[in-house]
Design a protein around this motif. Structure first.
Motif, PDB file in Angstrom:
ATOM      1  N   ILE A  51      40.399  59.210  47.831  1.00 56.12           N
ATOM      2  CA  ILE A  51      40.810  57.837  47.566  1.00 56.12           C
ATOM      3  C   ILE A  51      39.941  57.257  46.456  1.00 56.12           C
ATOM      4  N   VAL A  52      40.553  56.387  45.643  1.00 56.95           N
ATOM      5  CA  VAL A  52      39.848  55.623  44.611  1.00 56.95           C
ATOM      6  C   VAL A  52      40.134  54.151  44.875  1.00 56.95           C
ATOM      7  N   THR A  53      39.094  53.350  45.024  1.00 56.17           N
ATOM      8  CA  THR A  53      39.278  51.914  45.233  1.00 56.17           C
ATOM      9  C   THR A  53      38.801  51.165  43.998  1.00 56.17           C
ATOM     10  N   VAL A  54      39.580  50.186  43.583  1.00 55.61           N
ATOM     11  CA  VAL A  54      39.264  49.388  42.402  1.00 55.61           C
ATOM     12  C   VAL A  54      39.449  47.921  42.753  1.00 55.61           C
ATOM     13  N   ALA A  55      38.425  47.118  42.524  1.00 49.78           N
ATOM     14  CA  ALA A  55      38.519  45.670  42.705  1.00 49.78           C
ATOM     15  C   ALA A  55      37.891  44.996  41.503  1.00 49.78           C
ATOM     16  N   ASP A  56      38.510  43.917  41.043  1.00 47.36           N
ATOM     17  CA  ASP A  56      37.971  43.208  39.885  1.00 47.36           C
ATOM     18  C   ASP A  56      38.624  41.837  39.782  1.00 47.36           C
ATOM     19  N   GLU A  57      38.179  41.071  38.804  1.00 50.61           N
ATOM     20  CA  GLU A  57      38.714  39.740  38.578  1.00 50.61           C
ATOM     21  C   GLU A  57      40.066  39.839  37.874  1.00 50.61           C
ATOM     22  N   ILE A  95      41.210  30.544  25.614  1.00 49.35           N
ATOM     23  CA  ILE A  95      42.156  29.884  26.502  1.00 49.35           C
ATOM     24  C   ILE A  95      42.268  30.635  27.832  1.00 49.35           C
ATOM     25  N   SER A  96      42.329  31.961  27.775  1.00 45.98           N
ATOM     26  CA  SER A  96      42.390  32.735  29.012  1.00 45.98           C
ATOM     27  C   SER A  96      41.132  32.524  29.853  1.00 45.98           C
ATOM     28  N   CYS A  97      39.994  32.507  29.194  1.00 49.58           N
ATOM     29  CA  CYS A  97      38.717  32.323  29.879  1.00 49.58           C
ATOM     30  C   CYS A  97      38.651  30.939  30.531  1.00 49.58           C
ATOM     31  N   PHE A  98      39.074  29.917  29.804  1.00 51.35           N
ATOM     32  CA  PHE A  98      39.037  28.550  30.321  1.00 51.35           C
ATOM     33  C   PHE A  98      39.996  28.384  31.492  1.00 51.35           C
ATOM     34  N   ASN A  99      41.189  28.967  31.373  1.00 47.56           N
ATOM     35  CA  ASN A  99      42.200  28.834  32.412  1.00 47.56           C
ATOM     36  C   ASN A  99      41.916  29.700  33.629  1.00 47.56           C
ATOM     37  N   TYR A 100      40.892  30.542  33.558  1.00 43.16           N
ATOM     38  CA  TYR A 100      40.532  31.382  34.694  1.00 43.16           C
ATOM     39  C   TYR A 100      39.219  30.942  35.343  1.00 43.16           C
ATOM     40  N   LEU A 101      38.215  30.687  34.536  1.00 46.47           N
ATOM     41  CA  LEU A 101      36.889  30.459  35.093  1.00 46.47           C
ATOM     42  C   LEU A 101      36.674  29.046  35.613  1.00 46.47           C
ATOM     43  N   TRP A 102      37.704  28.184  35.525  1.00 45.72           N
ATOM     44  CA  TRP A 102      37.603  26.920  36.258  1.00 45.72           C
ATOM     45  C   TRP A 102      37.579  27.190  37.761  1.00 45.72           C
ATOM     46  N   ILE A 103      38.092  28.341  38.209  1.00 43.46           N
ATOM     47  CA  ILE A 103      38.222  28.604  39.643  1.00 43.46           C
ATOM     48  C   ILE A 103      36.859  28.589  40.343  1.00 43.46           C
ATOM     49  N   PRO A 104      35.874  29.398  39.933  1.00 47.77           N
ATOM     50  CA  PRO A 104      34.589  29.346  40.645  1.00 47.77           C
ATOM     51  C   PRO A 104      33.889  28.001  40.510  1.00 47.77           C
ATOM     52  N   PHE A 105      34.009  27.338  39.352  1.00 45.52           N
ATOM     53  CA  PHE A 105      33.399  26.019  39.202  1.00 45.52           C
ATOM     54  C   PHE A 105      34.027  25.029  40.172  1.00 45.52           C
ATOM     55  N   ASP A 106      35.325  25.074  40.325  1.00 45.24           N
ATOM     56  CA  ASP A 106      36.028  24.175  41.236  1.00 45.24           C
ATOM     57  C   ASP A 106      35.700  24.505  42.688  1.00 45.24           C
ATOM     58  N   LEU A 113      27.937  33.627  49.246  1.00 42.63           N
ATOM     59  CA  LEU A 113      28.203  32.227  48.906  1.00 42.63           C
ATOM     60  C   LEU A 113      29.691  31.907  48.904  1.00 42.63           C
ATOM     61  N   THR A 114      30.496  32.780  48.350  1.00 42.10           N
ATOM     62  CA  THR A 114      31.955  32.637  48.331  1.00 42.10           C
ATOM     63  C   THR A 114      32.558  34.005  48.645  1.00 42.10           C
ATOM     64  N   PRO A 115      33.867  34.080  48.916  1.00 39.99           N
ATOM     65  CA  PRO A 115      34.484  35.394  49.156  1.00 39.99           C
ATOM     66  C   PRO A 115      34.774  36.172  47.879  1.00 39.99           C
ATOM     67  N   TRP A 116      34.332  35.682  46.743  1.00 41.07           N
ATOM     68  CA  TRP A 116      34.643  36.277  45.437  1.00 41.07           C
ATOM     69  C   TRP A 116      34.319  37.766  45.401  1.00 41.07           C
ATOM     70  N   HIS A 117      33.147  38.140  45.906  1.00 38.72           N
ATOM     71  CA  HIS A 117      32.721  39.546  45.879  1.00 38.72           C
ATOM     72  C   HIS A 117      33.091  40.270  47.168  1.00 38.72           C
ATOM     73  N   ARG A 118      32.892  39.612  48.299  1.00 42.38           N
ATOM     74  CA  ARG A 118      33.128  40.265  49.592  1.00 42.38           C
ATOM     75  C   ARG A 118      34.605  40.573  49.820  1.00 42.38           C
ATOM     76  N   PHE A 119      35.490  39.856  49.164  1.00 42.38           N
ATOM     77  CA  PHE A 119      36.912  40.167  49.272  1.00 42.38           C
ATOM     78  C   PHE A 119      37.176  41.615  48.859  1.00 42.38           C
ATOM     79  N   VAL A 172      45.495  40.317  46.665  1.00 46.22           N
ATOM     80  CA  VAL A 172      44.947  39.354  45.708  1.00 46.22           C
ATOM     81  C   VAL A 172      44.306  38.182  46.434  1.00 46.22           C
ATOM     82  N   LEU A 173      43.072  37.870  46.051  1.00 46.07           N
ATOM     83  CA  LEU A 173      42.383  36.664  46.505  1.00 46.07           C
ATOM     84  C   LEU A 173      42.818  35.502  45.633  1.00 46.07           C
ATOM     85  N   THR A 174      43.167  34.362  46.258  1.00 48.63           N
ATOM     86  CA  THR A 174      43.610  33.194  45.502  1.00 48.63           C
ATOM     87  C   THR A 174      42.742  31.985  45.821  1.00 48.63           C
ATOM     88  N   TRP A 175      42.672  31.086  44.869  1.00 50.01           N
ATOM     89  CA  TRP A 175      42.038  29.784  45.077  1.00 50.01           C
ATOM     90  C   TRP A 175      43.061  28.708  44.705  1.00 50.01           C
TER      91      TRP A 175
END
Length: 439
Positions: A299-305, A319-330, A132-138, A418-421
């Motif tokens: 090798i060790v690969t790590v990906a996360d939010e 505040i951290s949650c609000f200022n971050y999770l607007w991204i997928p909603f937007d 649906l979005t590149p959020w996971h596939r990135f 880093v993936l950006t929106w």
């Protein structure tokens, strides 16, 4: 201000409409002060003030103020509205979860009821969810690129997979291995039976996923062995420790290139746990990384939010949650209708995260996300050295992003990709080798 929902970083954010003709008719005092200047323009900054006031009231056990602020939030929230309103609906539900322990008889708000809840998906639905979005596939794409480069020429590869996405990363890797000029390696994938009880949920077993993956590999002429490490039924943390206490259970072989993959995994491990014995608890972040280092992977690969949602203070987490999770909603607003079932189910998974971050403490709070910068420091302390992503991997990620909305981008930041929106960090990917590793 990150919490400018519904608009880019260079445009004016949308304002949430208010169903109640006079939502500010609540008692005066700190609440009216927090709303000063917000009347008629309930943007992200105003909602953030309300959330902060509610968190402060919760920490002070001020049930009256909690109810007053939640009443105003209820007049803003709408699960079918703009990104501001939809995000506020889930924050209101999370606040109700927490506040019910303070004033259980007064917590009923229409905007927090009737929200779509996460449900088990079919494999086909999970694939659509991932795409649906590149959020996971990135993270999948960046990690697979680093893995492919590190196992070039190796005839036996063993992937120890720690992730919450049911091996959805591996068909692409298998396909790439099948196309190697030197031919595909013998591939083994090992996964722990322990998994945090978080979305996405799937309606088939891990063993069934392994069968499907083996069939796919066979169609690509790749020989695949799939193994599930069983654990004693208990909490997730105890299951994970049970899986890893005896490294011999991993079936490691000296002639294999060992790959350790962590996708959205470390956030579910606590900073430290009471192991009740000597040494580092394997189910803590540092204990887990120390064990991985001892396995001497190639090798060790790590990906996360890329956000900090692990503060001990409720106000900081909100505040951290609000200022971050607007991204997928937007981001979802750009291509899915407001009443889209797919959109509402995707938002439900985010809502479950919000509810866990805000509504719970102690062992009940599974989400303990930390930024990529903090992860880099943790990996360095554990004795790992970063590996830069190749230009070829960068091109693959760029191709992925071109399939989605123009708001998505990527950048290099320290050791991370880093993936950006709209210029805001959303997901990071990193690759590591044990210090002094001899390729």
């Amino acid at each position: 201000m990150k919490a400018e929902l519904g608009g880019s970083s260079t445009t004016t954010p949308n304002h949430a409409s208010v169903p109640d003709s006079n939502p500010f008719a609540a008692p005066h005092g700190p609440l009216s002060g927090a709303l000063m200047g917000c009347l008629g323009s309930l943007d992200g900054a105003c909602i953030e003030k309300l959330l902060l006031l509610c968190a402060t009231a919760l920490e002070a056990n001020d049930a009256t103020m909690v109810q007053q602020v939640m009443w105003v939030l209820n007049n803003i929230a709408s699960s079918h509205g703009d990104p501001n309103q939809r995000l506020t609906s889930w924050f209101l539900r999370a606040l109700i979860t927490r506040a019910s322990r303070l004033c259980p008889t007064a917590m009923s708000f229409a905007a927090a009821t009737g929200l779509t809840r996460a449900r088990p998906l079919t494999v086909t639905e999970l694939v659509a969810y991932i795409d649906l979005t590149p959020w996971h596939r990135f993270g999948f794409t960046a990690s697979n690129g680093a893995i492919l480069k590190m196992v070039e020429g190796r005839q036996k590869v063993h992937v120890l997979d720690f992730g919450v996405y049911y091996c959805m990363q591996w068909p692409t890797l298998i396909d790439a291995l099948a196309k190697r000029p030197e031919g595909p390696p013998l591939l083994r994938i090992t996964v722990p039976s322990a998994r945090p009880p978080v979305p996405p949920y799937l309606n088939v077993s891990t063993e069934e996923i392994g069968v499907r993956l083996a069939n796919f590999a066979k169609s690509r002429d790749v020989q695949l062995e799939f193994h599930v490490i069983k654990a004693n039924p208990s909490s997730f943390h105890h299951q994970l420790a049970s899986c890893l206490l005896d490294p011999s259970s991993l079936g490691l072989r000296e002639d294999e290139a060992l790959v350790v993959n962590c996708q959205s995994w470390l956030r579910y491990l606590p900073e430290e746990t009471d192991g009740g014995g000597q040494g580092q608890d394997l189910s803590s972040k540092d204990g887990f990384l120390e064990l991985i280092h001892s396995l001497n992977p190639c090798i060790v690969t790590v990906a996360d939010e890329d956000a900090d949602l692990d503060s001990a203070r409720l106000t900081s987490r909100i505040i951290s949650c609000f200022n971050y999770l607007w991204i997928p909603f937007d981001a979802l607003e750009t291509f899915l209708p407001k009443d889209s079932p797919r959109r509402m189910e995707y938002e439900a998974d985010i809502g479950e995260k919000i509810e866990n971050v805000i509504g719970f403490e102690g062992a009940q709070r599974m989400e303990r996300l930390e930024t990529g910068g903090r992860l880099n420091q943790r990996m360095a302390r554990a004795g790992f050295e970063s590996v830069p992503f190749s230009e070829e991997t960068m091109r693959e990620v760029k191709i992925l992003l071109d399939e989605h909305a123009s708001g998505w981008g990527m950048k290099r930041e320290e050791e991370m990709l880093v993936l950006t929106w709209k210029g805001h960090n959303s997901v990071f990917a990193t690759a590591w080798v044990p210090g002094g590793f001899d390729e």
